[in-house]
Design a protein around this motif. Structure first.
Motif, mmCIF file in Angstrom:
data_model
loop_
_atom_site.group_PDB
_atom_site.id
_atom_site.type_symbol
_atom_site.label_atom_id
_atom_site.label_comp_id
_atom_site.label_asym_id
_atom_site.label_seq_id
_atom_site.Cartn_x
_atom_site.Cartn_y
_atom_site.Cartn_z
ATOM 1 N N LEU A 267 -13.398 -12.519 -4.183
ATOM 2 C CA LEU A 267 -13.314 -11.824 -2.900
ATOM 3 C C LEU A 267 -11.926 -11.985 -2.288
ATOM 4 O O LEU A 267 -11.375 -11.041 -1.708
ATOM 5 C CB LEU A 267 -14.377 -12.367 -1.938
ATOM 6 C CG LEU A 267 -15.824 -11.952 -2.198
ATOM 7 C CD1 LEU A 267 -16.757 -12.660 -1.233
ATOM 8 C CD2 LEU A 267 -15.975 -10.442 -2.079
ATOM 9 N N GLY A 268 -11.367 -13.199 -2.420
ATOM 10 C CA GLY A 268 -10.025 -13.437 -1.899
ATOM 11 C C GLY A 268 -8.988 -12.554 -2.579
ATOM 12 O O GLY A 268 -8.113 -11.978 -1.920
ATOM 13 N N CYS A 269 -9.071 -12.431 -3.906
ATOM 14 C CA CYS A 269 -8.122 -11.587 -4.632
ATOM 15 C C CYS A 269 -8.261 -10.122 -4.227
ATOM 16 O O CYS A 269 -7.275 -9.386 -4.134
ATOM 17 C CB CYS A 269 -8.323 -11.747 -6.137
ATOM 18 S SG CYS A 269 -7.778 -13.359 -6.766
ATOM 19 N N ALA A 270 -9.499 -9.677 -3.982
ATOM 20 C CA ALA A 270 -9.706 -8.309 -3.502
ATOM 21 C C ALA A 270 -9.042 -8.110 -2.139
ATOM 22 O O ALA A 270 -8.429 -7.052 -1.877
ATOM 23 C CB ALA A 270 -11.201 -8.010 -3.414
ATOM 24 N N CYS A 271 -9.130 -9.109 -1.277
ATOM 25 C CA CYS A 271 -8.456 -9.040 0.027
ATOM 26 C C CYS A 271 -6.941 -8.965 -0.144
ATOM 27 O O CYS A 271 -6.251 -8.217 0.582
ATOM 28 C CB CYS A 271 -8.831 -10.244 0.875
ATOM 29 S SG CYS A 271 -10.538 -10.262 1.482
ATOM 30 N N PHE A 272 -6.388 -9.747 -1.090
ATOM 31 C CA PHE A 272 -4.949 -9.699 -1.335
ATOM 32 C C PHE A 272 -4.506 -8.294 -1.741
ATOM 33 O O PHE A 272 -3.515 -7.762 -1.234
ATOM 34 C CB PHE A 272 -4.555 -10.690 -2.434
ATOM 35 C CG PHE A 272 -4.774 -12.132 -2.078
ATOM 36 C CD1 PHE A 272 -4.657 -12.570 -0.772
ATOM 37 C CD2 PHE A 272 -5.103 -13.058 -3.058
ATOM 38 C CE1 PHE A 272 -4.855 -13.899 -0.446
ATOM 39 C CE2 PHE A 272 -5.309 -14.384 -2.745
ATOM 40 C CZ PHE A 272 -5.185 -14.812 -1.429
ATOM 41 N N ILE A 273 -5.220 -7.713 -2.677
ATOM 42 C CA ILE A 273 -4.839 -6.392 -3.184
ATOM 43 C C ILE A 273 -4.903 -5.359 -2.062
ATOM 44 O O ILE A 273 -3.976 -4.559 -1.874
ATOM 45 C CB ILE A 273 -5.751 -5.992 -4.357
ATOM 46 C CG1 ILE A 273 -5.520 -6.947 -5.544
ATOM 47 C CG2 ILE A 273 -5.496 -4.550 -4.780
ATOM 48 C CD1 ILE A 273 -6.540 -6.822 -6.644
ATOM 49 N N ALA A 274 -5.985 -5.387 -1.269
ATOM 50 C CA ALA A 274 -6.125 -4.422 -0.178
ATOM 51 C C ALA A 274 -5.088 -4.664 0.923
ATOM 52 O O ALA A 274 -4.434 -3.726 1.408
ATOM 53 C CB ALA A 274 -7.541 -4.501 0.396
ATOM 54 N N GLY A 275 -4.919 -5.932 1.311
ATOM 55 C CA GLY A 275 -4.009 -6.247 2.408
ATOM 56 C C GLY A 275 -2.556 -5.990 2.072
ATOM 57 O O GLY A 275 -1.812 -5.390 2.868
ATOM 58 N N PHE A 276 -2.130 -6.421 0.888
ATOM 59 C CA PHE A 276 -0.731 -6.186 0.513
ATOM 60 C C PHE A 276 -0.468 -4.705 0.239
ATOM 61 O O PHE A 276 0.635 -4.212 0.475
ATOM 62 C CB PHE A 276 -0.361 -7.036 -0.707
ATOM 63 C CG PHE A 276 -0.108 -8.482 -0.369
ATOM 64 C CD1 PHE A 276 0.846 -8.831 0.577
ATOM 65 C CD2 PHE A 276 -0.809 -9.497 -1.005
ATOM 66 C CE1 PHE A 276 1.088 -10.168 0.896
ATOM 67 C CE2 PHE A 276 -0.585 -10.827 -0.689
ATOM 68 C CZ PHE A 276 0.366 -11.163 0.262
ATOM 69 N N GLY A 277 -1.484 -4.001 -0.285
ATOM 70 C CA GLY A 277 -1.325 -2.561 -0.439
ATOM 71 C C GLY A 277 -1.087 -1.884 0.894
ATOM 72 O O GLY A 277 -0.225 -0.990 1.014
ATOM 73 N N LEU B 110 3.889 -5.191 -2.967
ATOM 74 C CA LEU B 110 3.239 -4.689 -4.180
ATOM 75 C C LEU B 110 3.269 -5.732 -5.289
ATOM 76 O O LEU B 110 2.307 -5.865 -6.059
ATOM 77 C CB LEU B 110 3.922 -3.390 -4.632
ATOM 78 C CG LEU B 110 3.670 -2.167 -3.736
ATOM 79 C CD1 LEU B 110 4.506 -0.978 -4.213
ATOM 80 C CD2 LEU B 110 2.190 -1.799 -3.721
ATOM 81 N N ALA B 111 4.390 -6.482 -5.390
ATOM 82 C CA ALA B 111 4.461 -7.563 -6.376
ATOM 83 C C ALA B 111 3.420 -8.639 -6.070
ATOM 84 O O ALA B 111 2.781 -9.190 -6.973
ATOM 85 C CB ALA B 111 5.860 -8.174 -6.394
ATOM 86 N N ALA B 112 3.221 -8.939 -4.781
ATOM 87 C CA ALA B 112 2.204 -9.921 -4.396
ATOM 88 C C ALA B 112 0.811 -9.434 -4.778
ATOM 89 O O ALA B 112 -0.037 -10.222 -5.221
ATOM 90 C CB ALA B 112 2.284 -10.196 -2.895
ATOM 91 N N ALA B 113 0.547 -8.129 -4.608
ATOM 92 C CA ALA B 113 -0.736 -7.574 -5.035
ATOM 93 C C ALA B 113 -0.910 -7.729 -6.542
ATOM 94 O O ALA B 113 -2.013 -8.024 -7.030
ATOM 95 C CB ALA B 113 -0.831 -6.103 -4.628
ATOM 96 N N GLY B 114 0.186 -7.546 -7.298
ATOM 97 C CA GLY B 114 0.124 -7.746 -8.748
ATOM 98 C C GLY B 114 -0.180 -9.179 -9.116
ATOM 99 O O GLY B 114 -0.948 -9.453 -10.058
#
Length: 431
Positions: free
Chosen positions: A316-326, A401-405
């Motif tokens: 769930l945390g990784c999903a938040c990272f991808i959405a938030g950094f996007g 975007l790199a952080a999302a990656g």
């Protein structure tokens, strides 16, 4: 178990993170009063970070060999004395030396208190809540640093950002002396001086080279770290970092994910601050206030939500990272930045406590200190490396975007380590 044990370790973590964050807003005043050059001023921050990261492993092993109580009290004493020296500094050199000494105290204190959490709270649910509280206290320290640093510098003097640690440290020493047990370590080994020298010098050179983009220190750091591994594997009678730790379930994937997590944290706090000030015209105080909702969110999620989601927290945390950094990569104003950072902070609150627990929870009590030092070192080095790499990017959107990656990579490692753990449990059940 003494009632003050968890508040003690949380207060120590708060003070360590507070000291790393509180300095930033005072730097212009420090520069004017002590006559720092523009490049020399960076050492007020880096002097602390280099000794903190470089000596963390040694501090962890010292906690195992000499006892968590002794090292906690010693670390508090060194940190408080160095804070007094920093607050009374009359020259730039004196202040940098005091900051380096503060880093030494923090490197003793951080792994010792993490080892206390790991050994004092043995029941899984209780340990999860303890790790969550310990992580949240660091978030409170980071949040308070921006606010308290600005208030003390404006209302009193920059010297009080250091002097405030002296009475706090004295109070914590008194609590530690009465609440921490007088345990006697099982082993009476000596410190691994060869490992300490090569490991500390290697980490210090690597972090320094990455911070300043200098190839020679990076090469020297890699060679020294290679020598460190050789010493630990072949020559040390009592290795500072027993390589067998990496065979303990959770240590290797946890440390690897903490290394990568450093990039998440750097992108979140450092680069959103620059985005708010350089792109959207906020001053330092407004930027700090804009980040406060995210800091509060991190504390609440880490303290109250993460312990209730031990298995689902990381995905769930990784999903938040991808959405938030996007969202951050496309943010068009301050309101969008605040909204996106709330999502990222939720991810940090869900992820960080579980990663620290994963990297340390199954380690034998006799190695708890070095395991805590190892986990914290990986996280600190990851932050330093990511800061240097991200600083070469030409736009904040690319950083985010790199952080999302990075979040995708963390999710993949987490998924892979979870499947391996399930297979091991299945084999155990069948046997």
């Amino acid at each position: 178990m003494p009632a003050l044990l968890l508040p003690l370790v949380c207060a120590c973590q708060f003070m360590i993170i507070l000291d790393a964050a509180i300095v930033n807003l005072a730097l212009p005043s420090v520069e004017r009063d002590l006559g720092f050059s523009a490049t020399g001023l960076a050492w007020v921050v880096n002097g602390y970070l280099l000794t903190f990261a470089g000596l963390m492993l040694l501090g962890g092993r010292a906690a195992d060999l000499f006892g968590q109580r002794r090292l906690t009290i010693s670390g508090l004493a060194v940190f408080s004395a160095a804070s007094l020296l920093a607050g009374l500094s009359s020259t730039a050199t004196m202040l940098v030396a005091a900051r380096a000494a503060q880093g030494v105290g923090a490197a003793m204190l951080a792994p010792a208190t993490l080892a206390v959490v790991n050994t004092a709270f043995t029941e899984p649910a209780v340990r999860a809540r303890a790790f969550a509280a310990w992580s949240a206290s660091g978030g409170v320290g980071g949040m308070a640093g921006a606010i308290v640093g600005g208030a003390l510098t404006t209302g009193l003097s920059w010297r009080w950002i250091f002097l405030i640690n002296v009475p706090i440290g004295a109070a914590l020493i008194a609590v530690a002396a009465t609440s921490l047990p007088r345990s006697v370590p099982e082993r009476r080994d000596r410190l691994d001086l060869a490992g300490a020298a090569t490991g500390t010098a290697g980490l210090g050179a690597l972090v320094y080279g990455v911070m300043y983009g200098s190839v020679l220190p990076i090469v020297a750091g890699v060679l020294l770290l290679g020598t460190f591994v050789l010493v630990e594997a072949r020559f040390a009678r009592s290795p500072m970092v027993p390589l067998r730790l990496f065979r303990t379930a959770g240590v290797a994937p946890g440390a690897t994910m903490l290394l990568l997590f450093g990039g998440i944290a750097t992108a979140m706090w450092y680069f959103t601050s620059l985005l708010l000030q350089n792109t959207f015209g906020c001053d330092a105080l407004r930027a700090g206030l804009a980040q406060t909702p995210a800091a509060v969110t991190f504390v609440l999620v880490a303290r109250w939500v993460a312990p209730r989601l031990p298995r689902a927290g990381r995905p769930l945390g990784c999903a938040c990272f991808i959405a938030g950094f996007g969202w951050l990569s496309q943010a068009g104003g301050v309101a969008a930045v605040i909204g996106a950072t709330l999502i990222v902070a939720t991810g940090i609150g869900l992820t960080f406590p579980t990663l620290m627990a994963l990297a340390t929870a199954r380690v034998p009590d006799a190695d708890a200190g070095v395991a805590g030092g190892l986990a914290t070192t990986f996280n600190q080095v990851g932050s330093a490396i990511s800061l240097a790499v991200f600083a070469t990017f030409t736009g904040y959107d690319r950083v985010f975007l790199a952080a999302a990656g990075i979040a995708v990579v963390i999710a993949a490692i987490s998924l892979g380590s979870g499947r391996r753990s399930d297979r091991r449990q299945l084999v155990t059940d069948l046997a």
